[in-house]
Design a protein around this motif. Structure first.
Motif, PDB file in Angstrom:
ATOM      1  N   MET A  64       0.822  -1.202   0.000  1.00  0.00           N
ATOM      2  CA  MET A  64       0.000   0.000   0.000  1.00  0.00           C
ATOM      3  C   MET A  64       0.868   1.269   0.000  1.00  0.00           C
ATOM      4  O   MET A  64       0.620   2.185  -0.759  1.00  0.00           O
ATOM      5  N   ALA A 100       3.937   1.590  -1.056  1.00  0.00           N
ATOM      6  CA  ALA A 100       4.624   1.720  -2.345  1.00  0.00           C
ATOM      7  C   ALA A 100       3.706   2.342  -3.380  1.00  0.00           C
ATOM      8  O   ALA A 100       4.143   3.151  -4.204  1.00  0.00           O
ATOM      9  N   ASP A 101       2.432   1.956  -3.343  1.00  0.00           N
ATOM     10  CA  ASP A 101       1.466   2.545  -4.266  1.00  0.00           C
ATOM     11  C   ASP A 101       1.312   4.029  -4.009  1.00  0.00           C
ATOM     12  O   ASP A 101       1.217   4.824  -4.946  1.00  0.00           O
ATOM     13  N   ARG A 102       1.292   4.418  -2.745  1.00  0.00           N
ATOM     14  CA  ARG A 102       1.154   5.840  -2.388  1.00  0.00           C
ATOM     15  C   ARG A 102       2.379   6.619  -2.848  1.00  0.00           C
ATOM     16  O   ARG A 102       2.276   7.739  -3.298  1.00  0.00           O
ATOM     17  N   ALA A 143       4.300   5.846  -5.421  1.00  0.00           N
ATOM     18  CA  ALA A 143       4.188   5.960  -6.880  1.00  0.00           C
ATOM     19  C   ALA A 143       3.155   7.017  -7.247  1.00  0.00           C
ATOM     20  O   ALA A 143       3.354   7.785  -8.195  1.00  0.00           O
ATOM     21  N   ASP A 144       2.064   7.059  -6.465  1.00  0.00           N
ATOM     22  CA  ASP A 144       1.036   8.084  -6.704  1.00  0.00           C
ATOM     23  C   ASP A 144       1.619   9.482  -6.497  1.00  0.00           C
ATOM     24  O   ASP A 144       1.367  10.388  -7.288  1.00  0.00           O
ATOM     25  N   LYS A 171       3.871  10.527  -9.306  1.00  0.00           N
ATOM     26  CA  LYS A 171       3.077  10.905 -10.481  1.00  0.00           C
ATOM     27  C   LYS A 171       2.472  12.306 -10.312  1.00  0.00           C
ATOM     28  O   LYS A 171       2.455  13.098 -11.260  1.00  0.00           O
ATOM     29  N   SER A 180      11.137   7.777 -10.014  1.00  0.00           N
ATOM     30  CA  SER A 180      10.459   6.975  -8.994  1.00  0.00           C
ATOM     31  C   SER A 180      10.508   7.733  -7.671  1.00  0.00           C
ATOM     32  O   SER A 180      11.259   8.709  -7.524  1.00  0.00           O
TER      33      SER A 180
END
Length: 167
Positions: free
Chosen positions: A1, A3-5, A7-8, A11, A114
């Protein structure tokens, strides 16, 4: 979770970097250069001031060094003194076109960063220890400050409302 944040967040940083440079500042700088014309872009407001042409060269040099060279997209071959020493040269359209190319390349680089690259420290200008995020934020802040100088000088030189916020 988490890691997704991350990446978000990376972005969002890239999206805002692109929006601010290409969507806001670049069209405004182009409008100013057009209004000032070939002679006006190299006119200095005062003996200790820079012309819009110098500021456009400087924005390109700074972005190249802080983004393109820092993240390995190009070598750091900046001649900062020459950015301010110039008294004439390319016309406004050419200067803005070169800045457009530089900023698009920088946006492409930032798009590919990243969260690890944003958090990693590196040395910039041989003396500043900065994270990748700090470098990205520096470029936005730096460009915004000098763009505001260009806007103010254009308003003073032309006596025109630039109408950037008209609907």
């Amino acid at each position: 979770m988490a890691a997704d944040r991350g990446a978000d967040l990376a972005k969002v940083v890239a999206t805002e970097f692109r929006r601010r440079l290409l969507g806001e500042m670049l069209p405004r700088l182009r409008a100013c250069a057009d209004l000032l014309g070939e002679v006006g872009v190299w006119r200095r407001p005062g003996p200790t001031c820079n012309a819009v042409g110098n500021l456009l060269l400087h924005l390109r040099g700074n972005t190249t060094q802080w983004i393109l060279a820092t993240f390995g997209a190009t070598a750091d071959a900046r001649d900062r003194a020459a950015e301010f020493a110039a008294r004439d040269g390319a016309d406004g359209a050419e200067l803005v076109a070169a800045l457009d190319v530089c900023w698009r390349r920088a946006c492409d680089v930032v798009d590919g960063l990243s969260v690890d690259e944003l958090l990693r420290e590196r040395t910039i200008q041989g003396r500043y220890r900065e994270t990748g995020l700090a470098a990205v934020l520096h470029v936005l802040e730096h460009c915004s400050g000098h763009a505001a100088q260009v806007y103010a000088w254009t308003k003073q030189a032309t006596g025109r409302d630039l109408a950037f916020y008209d609907l």
